[in-house]
Design an enzyme around this catalytic site. Structure first.
Site, PDB file in Angstrom:
ATOM      1  N   ILE A 162      -6.440   2.640   7.354  1.00 40.51           N
ATOM      2  CA  ILE A 162      -5.929   2.019   6.045  1.00 40.51           C
ATOM      3  C   ILE A 162      -5.228   0.846   6.041  1.00 40.51           C
ATOM      4  O   ILE A 162      -5.278  -0.382   5.267  1.00 40.51           O
ATOM      5  CB  ILE A 162      -5.227   3.179   5.117  1.00 40.51           C
ATOM      6  N   GLU A 163      -4.520   0.596   7.130  1.00 36.55           N
ATOM      7  CA  GLU A 163      -3.510  -0.490   6.963  1.00 36.55           C
ATOM      8  C   GLU A 163      -4.342  -1.845   7.583  1.00 36.55           C
ATOM      9  O   GLU A 163      -4.148  -2.867   6.713  1.00 36.55           O
ATOM     10  CB  GLU A 163      -2.431  -0.258   7.859  1.00 36.55           C
ATOM     11  N   SER A 164      -4.979  -1.571   8.588  1.00 40.22           N
ATOM     12  CA  SER A 164      -5.702  -2.645   9.273  1.00 40.22           C
ATOM     13  C   SER A 164      -6.905  -2.781   9.449  1.00 40.22           C
ATOM     14  O   SER A 164      -7.471  -4.058  10.292  1.00 40.22           O
ATOM     15  CB  SER A 164      -4.848  -3.227  10.535  1.00 40.22           C
TER      16      SER A 164
END
Length: 298
Positions: A162-164
């Protein structure tokens, strides 16, 4: 009348004094910037364990890569392009049962928000999920080893998707960077080095160490992994204010409406990502490995 010899001597002494002062300032700057910054107070930084990750290999062995010769590029493209009518279409109740069946310590819940995100990922986001499956083969063994050593939920590894999207060099518009998208101030507070030469947020091992310290401390405070994930996204101050404005309870779903819009979508997306990766084969999502042929060095 000023003696010219004395005048030249005075000027020489002054020049030497200035140069020595500049040299000392330079040495002091180098010394100070070489010392990892540790916050002395604050919400998360009081709980930074001294972890030893020497057990992590210097690189991920290429042997972890699965044999993709079984599928041709055309086969992979055809699988990604399968229409929704050609794929499994479980009901809401069946999806809820599938989520419940995922072995996890995080207290996942299924609702309309989560189901909507799941259907977007497994039907419309198939190409992206296929790429994430390939990248995960390189990075997930690192995360799994660290999470297991610290007795933290293994499913926290999916947070990086989700983040990167498992891109160690990606930088957000707000300045967060790396696999775990850590902000500069947070990174320094967690002991990472950030200067003109080095940014340890891009280091898979050190950034994971920092992110896990953050999450572990958050869970000690909130005793709820989903609320801890919300604080990872929005910050503890935002979460604390949301809790103070809510009388119903302290779970993520209790405070969700009081959180920023991005954070309201964060946990549903995370839950959907865990589901999509866990049931990728069920939805006939192939694995697309990155173009590099060997695992990156750490």
């Amino acid at each position: 009348m000023v003696n010219p010899i004395h005048h030249r001597i005075d000027r020489t002494v002054e020049v030497v004094r200035v140069r020595v002062a500049h040299l000392l300032h330079g040495v002091l700057f180098v010394v100070l910037t070489s010392i990892p910054v540790k916050a002395q107070r604050g919400f998360f930084y009081s709980h930074i364990p001294n972890w030893d990750y020497s057990f992590v290999d210097s690189s991920i062995q290429s042997s972890i890569l699965r044999d993709t010769a079984v599928l041709t590029n055309d086969d992979i493209k055809a699988m990604i392009r399968l229409s929704q009518s050609e794929l499994p279409q479980p009901s809401d109740e069946e999806i809820a049962a599938q989520i419940k069946a995922i072995p996890a310590l995080v207290n996942f819940q299924c609702n309309d928000q989560v189901i909507d995100e799941i259907r977007k990922m497994v039907y419309s986001g198939r190409s992206y999920i296929a790429k994430l499956r390939g990248r995960a083969a390189y990075y997930f063994p690192i995360f799994e080893g660290m999470l297991a050593q610290e007795e933290m939920p293994i499913e926290l590894k999916y947070l990086t998707l989700i983040e990167s999207g498992l891109d160690p060099q990606i930088t957000s518009y707000a300045g967060a960077r790396g696999l775990w998208q850590i902000m500069p101030a947070t990174a320094r507070g967690l002991g990472l080095t950030l200067d003109s030469w080095v940014d340890e947020r891009c280091d898979p091992v050190k950034s994971t160490q920092a992110a896990l310290a953050y999450l572990q401390a958050a869970n000690i405070t909130y005793d709820d992994w989903l609320v801890s994930l919300a604080s990872y996204n929005a910050g503890p101050g935002t979460v604390n204010r949301a809790i103070s404005r809510t009388s119903r309870g302290r779970t993520y779903w209790d405070i969700q409406s009081q959180l920023p819009r991005e954070t309201q979508k964060y946990v549903p997306k995370y839950t959907a990502m865990v589901y999509a990766m866990h049931y990728a084969d069920y939805y006939k999502i192939p694995i697309v490995y990155p173009s590099y042929s060997v695992a990156p060095s750490i």
